[in-house]
Design a protein around this motif. Structure first.
Motif, PDB file in Angstrom:
ATOM      1  N   ASP A 176       0.862  -1.185   0.000  1.00  0.00           N
ATOM      2  CA  ASP A 176       0.000   0.000   0.000  1.00  0.00           C
ATOM      3  C   ASP A 176       0.894   1.229   0.000  1.00  0.00           C
ATOM      4  O   ASP A 176       1.342   1.692   1.048  1.00  0.00           O
ATOM      5  N   THR A 177       1.174   1.758  -1.184  1.00  0.00           N
ATOM      6  CA  THR A 177       2.106   2.889  -1.284  1.00  0.00           C
ATOM      7  C   THR A 177       1.557   4.143  -0.620  1.00  0.00           C
ATOM      8  O   THR A 177       2.319   5.002  -0.190  1.00  0.00           O
ATOM      9  N   GLY A 178       0.240   4.260  -0.519  1.00  0.00           N
ATOM     10  CA  GLY A 178      -0.358   5.470   0.036  1.00  0.00           C
ATOM     11  C   GLY A 178      -0.057   5.706   1.497  1.00  0.00           C
ATOM     12  O   GLY A 178      -0.157   6.836   1.977  1.00  0.00           O
ATOM     13  N   GLY A 214      -5.414   5.835   2.646  1.00  0.00           N
ATOM     14  CA  GLY A 214      -4.110   6.477   2.723  1.00  0.00           C
ATOM     15  C   GLY A 214      -4.001   7.663   1.798  1.00  0.00           C
ATOM     16  O   GLY A 214      -3.408   8.697   2.146  1.00  0.00           O
ATOM     17  N   VAL A 215      -4.560   7.544   0.603  1.00  0.00           N
ATOM     18  CA  VAL A 215      -4.491   8.638  -0.371  1.00  0.00           C
ATOM     19  C   VAL A 215      -5.339   9.823   0.070  1.00  0.00           C
ATOM     20  O   VAL A 215      -4.976  10.983  -0.148  1.00  0.00           O
ATOM     21  N   HIS A 216      -6.476   9.533   0.705  1.00  0.00           N
ATOM     22  CA  HIS A 216      -7.428  10.604   1.023  1.00  0.00           C
ATOM     23  C   HIS A 216      -6.788  11.712   1.842  1.00  0.00           C
ATOM     24  O   HIS A 216      -7.025  12.903   1.578  1.00  0.00           O
ATOM     25  N   GLY A 217      -5.975  11.367   2.818  1.00  0.00           N
ATOM     26  CA  GLY A 217      -5.379  12.389   3.675  1.00  0.00           C
ATOM     27  C   GLY A 217      -4.342  13.259   2.995  1.00  0.00           C
ATOM     28  O   GLY A 217      -4.030  14.351   3.484  1.00  0.00           O
ATOM     29  N   ARG A 253     -12.476  -2.161   5.392  1.00  0.00           N
ATOM     30  CA  ARG A 253     -11.624  -1.488   4.421  1.00  0.00           C
ATOM     31  C   ARG A 253     -11.141  -0.119   4.881  1.00  0.00           C
ATOM     32  O   ARG A 253     -10.389   0.537   4.178  1.00  0.00           O
ATOM     33  N   GLN A 254     -11.612   0.412   5.996  1.00  0.00           N
ATOM     34  CA  GLN A 254     -11.164   1.676   6.585  1.00  0.00           C
ATOM     35  C   GLN A 254     -11.727   2.912   5.882  1.00  0.00           C
ATOM     36  O   GLN A 254     -12.001   3.913   6.516  1.00  0.00           O
ATOM     37  N   HIS A 255     -11.870   2.880   4.545  1.00  0.00           N
ATOM     38  CA  HIS A 255     -12.417   4.043   3.845  1.00  0.00           C
ATOM     39  C   HIS A 255     -13.910   3.871   3.618  1.00  0.00           C
ATOM     40  O   HIS A 255     -14.450   2.772   3.705  1.00  0.00           O
ATOM     41  N   GLN A 256     -14.571   4.991   3.309  1.00  0.00           N
ATOM     42  CA  GLN A 256     -15.953   4.968   2.859  1.00  0.00           C
ATOM     43  C   GLN A 256     -16.007   5.405   1.400  1.00  0.00           C
ATOM     44  O   GLN A 256     -15.041   5.971   0.863  1.00  0.00           O
ATOM     45  N   VAL A 257     -17.155   5.179   0.770  1.00  0.00           N
ATOM     46  CA  VAL A 257     -17.292   5.507  -0.649  1.00  0.00           C
ATOM     47  C   VAL A 257     -17.059   6.996  -0.885  1.00  0.00           C
ATOM     48  O   VAL A 257     -16.449   7.398  -1.883  1.00  0.00           O
TER      49      VAL A 257
END
Length: 414
Positions: A176-178, A214-217, A253-257
Motif C-alpha cells: 500500500d504505497t499510500g 491512505g491517499v485521502h489524507g 476497508r477503513q475508507h468509505q465511498v
C-alpha cells in the motif's frame, strides 16, 4: 558459490522482492542459471491471492522438489501458510532470509556483474513492506505485517541506482504505497515522488497500488505533485472494492465511498488527462443485490480506465472465511454483469483517444514486431512494425492514436 533458479508469482511488489533477493545473491557471488534442473538451489516466490493460485503454488513446489537438490519457498503463501509445504524437502522462509539460506553461512563476495537488476528497461522499486489495513478477507497481511517504511533518502538512492543502470520506467511498489511513512508519524509519499522525479535522466515513474484511505489524507498534495512532475505517469490505482459502505464495513476497508469519490474529484480538478485504476470484489458474503447495484453505479460514475473484478473466495485464517457465503451462481452473474460494464467503460476511454497525439514511453517488446508503450496517463499504446520505425524499448516517441482494441490503443509514430 551456488547457482540458483528463481521463479516469481503475483504482484509487482513480489517481483521487486525477487529482484532484491537476486541483487544480494549476485553480490555474494552466486549466479543464475536457466531452469531448476541446472541449479544448486531453486527459489519459489509465492502468491496467495486466491485458492486456485495456492493450488498452483503447491503443485509447482512439488515439481521443483523433484527437479532440484535444494528448494527455498518464500513469498506470501510461505509466510501465511507455510504448513502447506511442511511435507516437502524445502526451506520455508521470509524474503529477507532467502540470501542467508542460499549463502549457507558464506560471507558475501561481490562480483563484477553485481549491478542493479532490471526487467528490461523497467526498474521495480519497493518503497516499503506491509500495510496499515486489517481487511477481513485478506490473508496477505499475515505474511507482510504492518507498514515498515525505509527513509526517503534510502529509496531515492535505490531509484538513482536503477536510473544509472538504464531504467526508463520506475515502478514504485508496495502492499500500500499510500501509507508510506505512516509508521514514522508522517505521510511522505508525495515528498518521495518529488525527490525521485528530481533525479537526472529521461525516465518515467508509475505509482503502484494505494488504498483510498491512505491517499485521502494527502490527496491534494499528491495530485499537485502529479500535476507538476512530467516524469510521473498520471495514473492512480486506488482499489475501492465496493460501492456500498455496509460491505466496506464488513470488509474492514477503513475508507468509505465518499472518501474514494473525494480522491477522484481532486485528481479530476488537477489533471486533464489521467487514468484511474480500481478493484471490485464481487460476491462478498454480506453483499446484497442493492449493494451490488451501488458498486455498478459507482463504476459508471467514476469511469475508471482500469478495473480488476474479482469474485470473492474464502481465504483460510481470515474472518470473512467464517461468514456464510453467497451461492456460486449469484457470484458468477454479478461478476459477468460488472465485467461487461467494465469493457464498455474501458473501451470508451480508449476510443476517446483516437485521433489524438501523445508522447509515449516504449517499455517492452510485444507480439511479433510490435512494442508496448504507455502514454502520459499510463494508457497502453501498441506500435506495430516497430523495427520499420526504428523504435525500441527505452525510446520516447510521439504518436498519433489510430485505433483501439478495447483495452489498449494503436499508435503510429509521427
Amino acid at each position: 558459490m551456488a547457482s540458483y533458479h528463481i521463479e516469481t508469482y503475483g504482484c509487482t511488489a513480489n517481483r521487486g522482492e525477487s529482484r532484491a533477493i537476486e541483487r544480494r545473491l549476485r553480490d555474494g557471488g552466486h549466479h543464475p542459471v536457466d531452469g531448476p534442473a541446472n541449479a544448486d538451489v531453486a527459489i519459489l516466490n509465492t502468491c496467495t491471492v486466491v485458492e486456485k493460485t495456492e493450488t498452483n503454488m503447491r503443485r509447482r513446489a512439488e515439481e521443483l522438489d523433484e527437479a532440484t537438490a535444494d528448494v527455498v519457498v518464500t513469498g506470501c503463501m510461505a509466510l501465511a501458510q507455510g504448513e502447506q509445504f511442511a511435507d516437502l524437502d524445502a526451506t520455508v522462509c521470509g524474503w529477507d532470509e532467502v540470501p542467508e539460506v542460499v549463502r549457507n553461512g558464506e560471507c558475501p563476495r561481490p562480483t563484477p556483474d553485481a549491478e542493479p537488476i532490471l526487467d528490461g528497461v523497467v526498474g521495480i522499486l519497493p518503497i516499503a513492506r506491509g500495510c496499515m489495513s486489517n481487511c477481513s478477507y485478506c490473508i496477505t497481511k499475515h505474511a507482510t505485517g504492518k507498514i515498515d517504511s525505509p527513509p526517503i533518502e534510502e529509496n531515492v538512492r535505490k531509484a538513482r541506482a536503477l536510473v544509472h543502470a538504464g531504467a526508463k520506467e520506475i515502478r514504485v511498489t508496495g502492499q500500500d504505497t499510500g501509507v508510506y511513512g505512516w509508521d514514522t508519524g508522517e505521510r511522505k509519499l508525495h515528498e518521495l515522488l518529488e525527490r525521485i522525479c528530481a533525479i537526472d535522466g529521461d525516465f518515467r515513474v508509475r505509482v503502484g497500488m494505494a488504498n483510498p484511505k491512505g491517499v485521502h489524507g494527502i490527496r491534494e498534495e499528491l495530485a499537485d505533485v502529479f500535476a507538476e512532475e512530467e516524469k510521473l505517469y498520471n495514473f492512480l490505482h486506488a482499489p475501492v472494492q465496493s460501492g456500498s459502505n455496509d460491505v466496506l464495513g464488513d470488509m474492514r476497508r477503513q475508507h468509505q465511498v465518499s472518501e474514494f469519490r473525494d480522491v477522484v474529484e481532486t485528481f479530476d480538478d488537477r489533471l486533464d488527462h489521467w487514468t484511474l485504476a480500481t478493484d471490485f470484489i464481487v460476491g462478498f458474503p454480506s453483499e446484497t443485490d442493492a449493494d451490488h447495484e451501488q458498486s455498478m453505479a459507482l463504476l459508471r460514475e467514476t469511469t475508471p480506465e482500469r478495473i480488476n473484478v474479482t469474485r470473492f473466495s474464502k481465504r483460510p485464517g481470515t474472518d470473512a472465511a467464517e461468514m456464510k457465503g453467497l451461492g456460486g451462481t449469484k457470484k458468477k452473474e454479478r461478476s459477468k454483469a460488472m465485467s461487461d460494464l467494465k469493457m464498455d467503460v474501458v473501451g470508451d476511454a480508449y476510443e476517446s483517444m483516437v485521433g489524438e497525439r501523445h508522447e509515449v514511453m516504449v517499455v517492452e517488446h510485444g507480439t511479433g514486431d510490435s512494442v508496448k508503450c504507455y502514454d502520459e496517463a499510463y494508457r497502453q499504446v501498441i506500435i506495430q512494425d516497430a523495427p520499420g520505425y526504428g523504435v525500441e524499448p527505452g525510446d520516447l516517441v510521439d504518436v498519433e492514436i489510430t485505433g483501439q482494441n478495447t483495452v489498449y490503443a494503436f499508435g503510429k509514430p509521427v
